[in-house]
Design a protein around this motif. Structure first.
Motif, mmCIF file in Angstrom:
data_model
loop_
_atom_site.group_PDB
_atom_site.id
_atom_site.type_symbol
_atom_site.label_atom_id
_atom_site.label_comp_id
_atom_site.label_asym_id
_atom_site.label_seq_id
_atom_site.Cartn_x
_atom_site.Cartn_y
_atom_site.Cartn_z
ATOM 1 N N HIS A 54 41.836 23.888 9.337
ATOM 2 C CA HIS A 54 41.302 25.228 9.581
ATOM 3 C C HIS A 54 41.714 26.173 8.463
ATOM 4 N N ILE A 55 40.844 27.145 8.203
ATOM 5 C CA ILE A 55 41.127 28.149 7.185
ATOM 6 C C ILE A 55 40.823 29.531 7.757
ATOM 7 N N THR A 56 41.572 30.517 7.289
ATOM 8 C CA THR A 56 41.346 31.911 7.656
ATOM 9 C C THR A 56 41.011 32.689 6.394
ATOM 10 N N VAL A 57 39.900 33.413 6.424
ATOM 11 C CA VAL A 57 39.470 34.191 5.262
ATOM 12 C C VAL A 57 39.216 35.626 5.715
ATOM 13 N N THR A 58 39.934 36.569 5.105
ATOM 14 C CA THR A 58 39.742 37.994 5.386
ATOM 15 C C THR A 58 39.263 38.672 4.111
ATOM 16 N N CYS A 59 38.084 39.281 4.160
ATOM 17 C CA CYS A 59 37.506 39.879 2.955
ATOM 18 C C CYS A 59 36.751 41.161 3.291
ATOM 19 N N TRP A 60 36.652 42.015 2.271
ATOM 20 C CA TRP A 60 35.857 43.231 2.385
ATOM 21 C C TRP A 60 34.469 43.051 1.778
ATOM 22 N N GLN A 61 34.319 42.094 0.896
ATOM 23 C CA GLN A 61 33.048 41.879 0.221
ATOM 24 C C GLN A 61 32.482 40.518 0.582
ATOM 25 N N VAL A 83 37.512 20.337 6.648
ATOM 26 C CA VAL A 83 37.748 21.598 7.351
ATOM 27 C C VAL A 83 36.909 21.625 8.623
ATOM 28 N N LYS A 84 37.570 21.812 9.754
ATOM 29 C CA LYS A 84 36.876 21.806 11.042
ATOM 30 C C LYS A 84 36.758 23.191 11.664
ATOM 31 N N ARG A 85 37.645 24.116 11.262
ATOM 32 C CA ARG A 85 37.657 25.431 11.896
ATOM 33 C C ARG A 85 37.744 26.528 10.839
ATOM 34 N N LEU A 86 36.952 27.575 11.028
ATOM 35 C CA LEU A 86 36.906 28.688 10.081
ATOM 36 C C LEU A 86 37.091 29.996 10.838
ATOM 37 N N ASP A 87 38.099 30.764 10.438
ATOM 38 C CA ASP A 87 38.361 32.078 11.015
ATOM 39 C C ASP A 87 37.900 33.119 10.003
ATOM 40 N N ALA A 88 36.745 33.732 10.265
ATOM 41 C CA ALA A 88 36.129 34.674 9.325
ATOM 42 C C ALA A 88 36.369 36.097 9.803
ATOM 43 N N ARG A 89 37.141 36.838 9.020
ATOM 44 C CA ARG A 89 37.453 38.224 9.369
ATOM 45 C C ARG A 89 36.816 39.123 8.318
ATOM 46 N N GLU A 112 33.386 22.743 13.030
ATOM 47 C CA GLU A 112 33.105 22.603 14.455
ATOM 48 C C GLU A 112 33.350 23.888 15.237
ATOM 49 N N GLU A 113 34.217 24.754 14.702
ATOM 50 C CA GLU A 113 34.595 25.955 15.455
ATOM 51 C C GLU A 113 34.752 27.125 14.500
ATOM 52 N N MET A 114 34.262 28.298 14.935
ATOM 53 C CA MET A 114 34.381 29.501 14.122
ATOM 54 C C MET A 114 34.778 30.684 14.991
ATOM 55 N N TRP A 115 35.660 31.504 14.423
ATOM 56 C CA TRP A 115 35.969 32.817 14.978
ATOM 57 C C TRP A 115 35.394 33.838 14.004
ATOM 58 N N VAL A 116 34.583 34.756 14.479
ATOM 59 C CA VAL A 116 33.893 35.695 13.593
ATOM 60 C C VAL A 116 34.169 37.122 14.033
ATOM 61 N N ASN A 117 34.782 37.898 13.148
ATOM 62 C CA ASN A 117 34.954 39.327 13.367
ATOM 63 C C ASN A 117 33.827 40.074 12.675
ATOM 64 N N ILE A 136 32.817 35.335 18.961
ATOM 65 C CA ILE A 136 32.304 36.517 18.273
ATOM 66 C C ILE A 136 33.073 37.744 18.754
ATOM 67 N N TYR A 137 33.620 38.494 17.795
ATOM 68 C CA TYR A 137 34.332 39.737 18.086
ATOM 69 C C TYR A 137 33.598 40.867 17.363
ATOM 70 N N ASP A 138 33.197 41.893 18.095
ATOM 71 C CA ASP A 138 32.424 42.978 17.496
ATOM 72 C C ASP A 138 33.180 44.293 17.660
ATOM 73 N N VAL A 139 33.552 44.893 16.541
ATOM 74 C CA VAL A 139 34.291 46.150 16.576
ATOM 75 C C VAL A 139 33.450 47.267 17.188
ATOM 76 N N TRP A 140 32.130 47.213 16.942
ATOM 77 C CA TRP A 140 31.260 48.325 17.330
ATOM 78 C C TRP A 140 30.443 48.048 18.585
ATOM 79 N N ARG A 141 30.659 46.927 19.241
ATOM 80 C CA ARG A 141 29.974 46.578 20.491
ATOM 81 C C ARG A 141 28.454 46.686 20.340
#
Length: 319
Positions: A54-61, A83-89, A112-117, A136-141
């Motif tokens: 798994h990898i976690t990537v936090t980016c503004w662009q 890589v089976k899991r991706l945490d995209a922030r 196989e699995e993703m967390w998406v902000n 799926i996580y949505d800051v603005w609903r």
């Protein structure tokens, strides 16, 4: 000389020592795997496998995100790992659309699995064909409109956190088995959210969610595990009047699916419940008849309700 455990047993113990594979534990798993890899060379391969899965990537662009994710995946492939899991922030991607697709030696389909902000922008295209679990996580609903044509139909697990459901009627997920509704907005009727052909096994809800009637859960015949979390008993009475509102002698008893194994209900004690909690009594009787494990706590603090992790609960019941 003290006896040495067989290597297979050592590695099994290491795997059991890692915290549950949920989002909030990913950083801790990385820290422990790095430590394990330095203890003994026999442990290194197992630790590296866990590190690269798994990898976690936090980016503004957007471009930075794609490059960072690609570099991490290529590095894993170079070591023979997948890589089976991706945490995209994502932060402030300005409405950009991310398309994950095959090409340039990067096997997105292995994910196989993703967390998406989602922040200011959208994460709309998911070309990872192997994806089975999506959070799926949505800051603005906002709604799911950007996801409707991109959600893989083979998803078996979907967690929606702070997401509006107003566009849900167009979603088609025939293989869905686990659904988490966490602080969602614009809830639709249960028959729209979970059509009869969907064989849902696990349902987790934290208010707000659609109103539950006496036979709502019985209409989900494959359901094995259910949890409802309310911020107050007042909200519980509003969303599930058959259990928590003033007793009505004309109301039918609570009906549950025949395969239900666990039923959990959590809330804070903000308002007193009616003296005659006939709905809860009906629930207890239904659980006893089916052999369902019933857990009801109506004395949690606001903090306990707020930090309760539905993903961790789902993991605890085996998904």
């Amino acid at each position: 000389m003290s006896p040495t455990l067989p290597l297979e047993l050592q590695l099994h113990i290491l795997e059991l020592a890692l915290p549950p594979l949920i989002r909030r534990n990913l950083d801790e798993r990385v820290r422990l795997c790095k430590a394990f890899s330095l203890v003994h060379r026999d442990w290194t391969k197992t630790a590296q496998r866990e590190l690269h899965e798994h990898i976690t990537v936090t980016c503004w662009q957007l471009d930075s995100f794609i490059l960072a994710a690609r570099d991490r995946i290529l590095a894993a492939h170079g070591g023979g790992w997948s890589v089976k899991r991706l945490d995209a922030r994502l932060r402030g991607t300005g409405g950009a659309i991310i398309l994950l697709e095959e090409g340039q030696g990067v096997e997105w389909s292995a994910i196989e699995e993703m967390w998406v902000n989602m922040d200011e922008g959208d994460f709309a295209e998911l070309g990872a064909d192997g994806l089975r679990r999506l959070h799926i996580y949505d800051v603005w609903r906002r709604g799911l409109l950007g996801f409707l044509h991109a959600l893989p139909t083979r998803l078996t697990y979907l967690g929606l956190h702070n997401v509006s459901l107003r566009d849900w009627s167009a979603v088609r997920l025939p293989a869905l088995e686990v659904l988490i509704l966490d602080l969602v907005a614009d809830p639709l009727p249960w028959a729209t959210l979970i059509p009869s052909h969907v064989k849902l096994r696990v349902l987790a809800c934290r208010c707000n969610f659609p109103r539950i009637d006496t036979d709502t859960l019985a209409n989900m015949p494959q359901l094995h595990h259910f949890i409802a979390v309310f911020d107050t008993t007042y909200r519980a009475a509003d969303l599930w009047p058959a259990l928590f509102d003033a007793p009505d002698p004309h109301s039918p008893p609570v009906r549950l699916p025949q395969r239900l194994q666990t039923f959990t209900c959590l809330a804070t004690k903000y308002d007193p419940l009616p003296d005659d909690q006939s709905g809860l009594t009906s629930l207890k009787i239904a659980c006893e008849e089916l052999g369902t494990v019933l857990a009801v706590r109506l004395d949690l603090t606001n903090h306990e309700v707020r930090v309760f992790d539905l993903e961790e609960w789902a993991h605890s019941v085996g998904v």
